[in-house]
Design a protein around this motif. Structure first.
Motif, PDB file in Angstrom:
ATOM      1  N   ARG A   1      12.328  -0.979   7.985  1.00  0.00           N
ATOM      2  CA  ARG A   1      11.328  -0.194   8.713  1.00  0.00           C
ATOM      3  C   ARG A   1       9.918  -0.641   8.363  1.00  0.00           C
ATOM      4  O   ARG A   1       9.038  -0.695   9.219  1.00  0.00           O
ATOM      5  CB  ARG A   1      11.494   1.287   8.401  1.00  0.00           C
ATOM      6  CG  ARG A   1      12.737   1.875   9.009  1.00  0.00           C
ATOM      7  CD  ARG A   1      12.776   3.335   8.843  1.00  0.00           C
ATOM      8  NE  ARG A   1      11.666   3.929   9.614  1.00  0.00           N
ATOM      9  CZ  ARG A   1      11.488   5.212   9.770  1.00  0.00           C
ATOM     10  NH1 ARG A   1      12.303   6.054   9.211  1.00  0.00           N
ATOM     11  NH2 ARG A   1      10.481   5.677  10.478  1.00  0.00           N
ATOM     12  N   PHE A   2       9.693  -0.969   7.095  1.00  0.00           N
ATOM     13  CA  PHE A   2       8.371  -1.425   6.668  1.00  0.00           C
ATOM     14  C   PHE A   2       7.982  -2.720   7.374  1.00  0.00           C
ATOM     15  O   PHE A   2       6.887  -2.839   7.914  1.00  0.00           O
ATOM     16  CB  PHE A   2       8.359  -1.615   5.152  1.00  0.00           C
ATOM     17  CG  PHE A   2       7.074  -2.183   4.622  1.00  0.00           C
ATOM     18  CD1 PHE A   2       5.951  -1.382   4.505  1.00  0.00           C
ATOM     19  CD2 PHE A   2       6.993  -3.504   4.241  1.00  0.00           C
ATOM     20  CE1 PHE A   2       4.767  -1.896   4.018  1.00  0.00           C
ATOM     21  CE2 PHE A   2       5.813  -4.032   3.753  1.00  0.00           C
ATOM     22  CZ  PHE A   2       4.700  -3.222   3.646  1.00  0.00           C
TER      23      PHE A   2
ATOM     24  N   SER B   1       8.458   5.701  -0.838  1.00  0.00           N
ATOM     25  CA  SER B   1       9.371   6.848  -0.941  1.00  0.00           C
ATOM     26  C   SER B   1      10.819   6.411  -0.754  1.00  0.00           C
ATOM     27  O   SER B   1      11.718   6.960  -1.391  1.00  0.00           O
ATOM     28  CB  SER B   1       8.995   7.928   0.067  1.00  0.00           C
ATOM     29  OG  SER B   1       9.249   7.498   1.381  1.00  0.00           O
ATOM     30  N   TYR B   2      11.061   5.423   0.111  1.00  0.00           N
ATOM     31  CA  TYR B   2      12.418   4.882   0.233  1.00  0.00           C
ATOM     32  C   TYR B   2      12.856   4.223  -1.075  1.00  0.00           C
ATOM     33  O   TYR B   2      13.991   4.394  -1.521  1.00  0.00           O
ATOM     34  CB  TYR B   2      12.502   3.861   1.368  1.00  0.00           C
ATOM     35  CG  TYR B   2      12.830   4.450   2.702  1.00  0.00           C
ATOM     36  CD1 TYR B   2      14.128   4.841   3.012  1.00  0.00           C
ATOM     37  CD2 TYR B   2      11.861   4.616   3.671  1.00  0.00           C
ATOM     38  CE1 TYR B   2      14.440   5.377   4.242  1.00  0.00           C
ATOM     39  CE2 TYR B   2      12.152   5.155   4.904  1.00  0.00           C
ATOM     40  CZ  TYR B   2      13.458   5.534   5.185  1.00  0.00           C
ATOM     41  OH  TYR B   2      13.756   6.072   6.404  1.00  0.00           O
TER      42      TYR B   2
ATOM     43  N   GLU C   1      -5.427   1.519  10.252  1.00  0.00           N
ATOM     44  CA  GLU C   1      -5.430   1.457   8.783  1.00  0.00           C
ATOM     45  C   GLU C   1      -4.663   2.614   8.183  1.00  0.00           C
ATOM     46  O   GLU C   1      -3.894   2.444   7.247  1.00  0.00           O
ATOM     47  CB  GLU C   1      -6.868   1.510   8.273  1.00  0.00           C
ATOM     48  CG  GLU C   1      -7.527   0.283   7.749  1.00  0.00           C
ATOM     49  CD  GLU C   1      -6.657  -0.784   7.167  1.00  0.00           C
ATOM     50  OE1 GLU C   1      -6.265  -0.681   5.992  1.00  0.00           O
ATOM     51  OE2 GLU C   1      -6.394  -1.758   7.855  1.00  0.00           O
ATOM     52  N   ARG C   2      -4.857   3.823   8.730  1.00  0.00           N
ATOM     53  CA  ARG C   2      -4.116   4.981   8.230  1.00  0.00           C
ATOM     54  C   ARG C   2      -2.618   4.800   8.450  1.00  0.00           C
ATOM     55  O   ARG C   2      -1.809   5.162   7.586  1.00  0.00           O
ATOM     56  CB  ARG C   2      -4.590   6.263   8.931  1.00  0.00           C
ATOM     57  CG  ARG C   2      -5.875   6.803   8.400  1.00  0.00           C
ATOM     58  CD  ARG C   2      -6.143   8.198   8.912  1.00  0.00           C
ATOM     59  NE  ARG C   2      -6.154   8.295  10.369  1.00  0.00           N
ATOM     60  CZ  ARG C   2      -7.222   8.097  11.143  1.00  0.00           C
ATOM     61  NH1 ARG C   2      -8.375   7.789  10.586  1.00  0.00           N
ATOM     62  NH2 ARG C   2      -7.139   8.217  12.450  1.00  0.00           N
TER      63      ARG C   2
ATOM     64  N   ALA D   1       0.186   4.711   5.582  1.00  0.00           N
ATOM     65  CA  ALA D   1       1.333   5.621   5.664  1.00  0.00           C
ATOM     66  C   ALA D   1       2.634   4.836   5.626  1.00  0.00           C
ATOM     67  O   ALA D   1       3.636   5.285   5.047  1.00  0.00           O
ATOM     68  CB  ALA D   1       1.250   6.445   6.935  1.00  0.00           C
ATOM     69  N   ASN D   2       2.635   3.649   6.228  1.00  0.00           N
ATOM     70  CA  ASN D   2       3.822   2.797   6.195  1.00  0.00           C
ATOM     71  C   ASN D   2       4.138   2.381   4.759  1.00  0.00           C
ATOM     72  O   ASN D   2       5.301   2.377   4.347  1.00  0.00           O
ATOM     73  CB  ASN D   2       3.589   1.566   7.081  1.00  0.00           C
ATOM     74  CG  ASN D   2       4.827   0.755   7.292  1.00  0.00           C
ATOM     75  OD1 ASN D   2       5.945   1.261   7.274  1.00  0.00           O
ATOM     76  ND2 ASN D   2       4.639  -0.531   7.506  1.00  0.00           N
ATOM     77  N   GLU D   3       3.108   2.054   3.990  1.00  0.00           N
ATOM     78  CA  GLU D   3       3.332   1.684   2.587  1.00  0.00           C
ATOM     79  C   GLU D   3       3.845   2.876   1.776  1.00  0.00           C
ATOM     80  O   GLU D   3       4.730   2.723   0.940  1.00  0.00           O
ATOM     81  CB  GLU D   3       2.042   1.150   1.980  1.00  0.00           C
ATOM     82  CG  GLU D   3       1.640  -0.193   2.527  1.00  0.00           C
ATOM     83  CD  GLU D   3       0.315  -0.677   1.976  1.00  0.00           C
ATOM     84  OE1 GLU D   3      -0.240  -0.020   1.061  1.00  0.00           O
ATOM     85  OE2 GLU D   3      -0.169  -1.705   2.470  1.00  0.00           O
TER      86      GLU D   3
END
Length: 105
Positions: free
Chosen positions: A82-83, A37-38, A25-26, A30-32
């Motif tokens: 990447r997402f 940020s991108y 979940e973390r 972090a992926n989101e």
């Protein structure tokens, strides 16, 4: 293409416990955040390129504006790629973990 391989697939070899679910979940959150940020960086570059296009006295900035516009699109595409890559990898991990849990039951 080694340059565009950002994620790695791995198989869980043991049962997935609560700590592992929370770690997943973390990682998902972090992926989101990384995607956002991108997108934010892409929008800043887009705004910068628009500002450079608006400068009428400095015609040499036109190439800089085009460069910022191109990098804006590239940042956005890399962020989305990447997402989705990590999201697919995490989904596979969830499904494999759930299958192992159902097999044990």
């Amino acid at each position: 293409m080694k340059l565009l391989q950002f994620g790695r697939d791995f198989d869980p070899d043991q049962q997935v416990i609560l700590r592992d679910y929370l770690a997943i979940e973390r990682t998902r959150l972090a992926n989101e955040r990384t995607l956002l940020s991108y997108v934010r960086s892409s929008l800043y570059l887009l705004l910068g390129s628009i500002a450079f296009f608006q400068l009428k006295e400095f015609t040499n900035f036109k190439y800089l504006a085009l460069t910022a516009l191109v990098f804006s699109v590239i940042f956005f595409i890399i962020g989305l790629y990447r997402f989705t890559l990590l999201k697919r990898s995490l989904k596979k991990l969830y499904y494999k973990a759930e299958e192992k849990e159902y097999e044990k039951s």
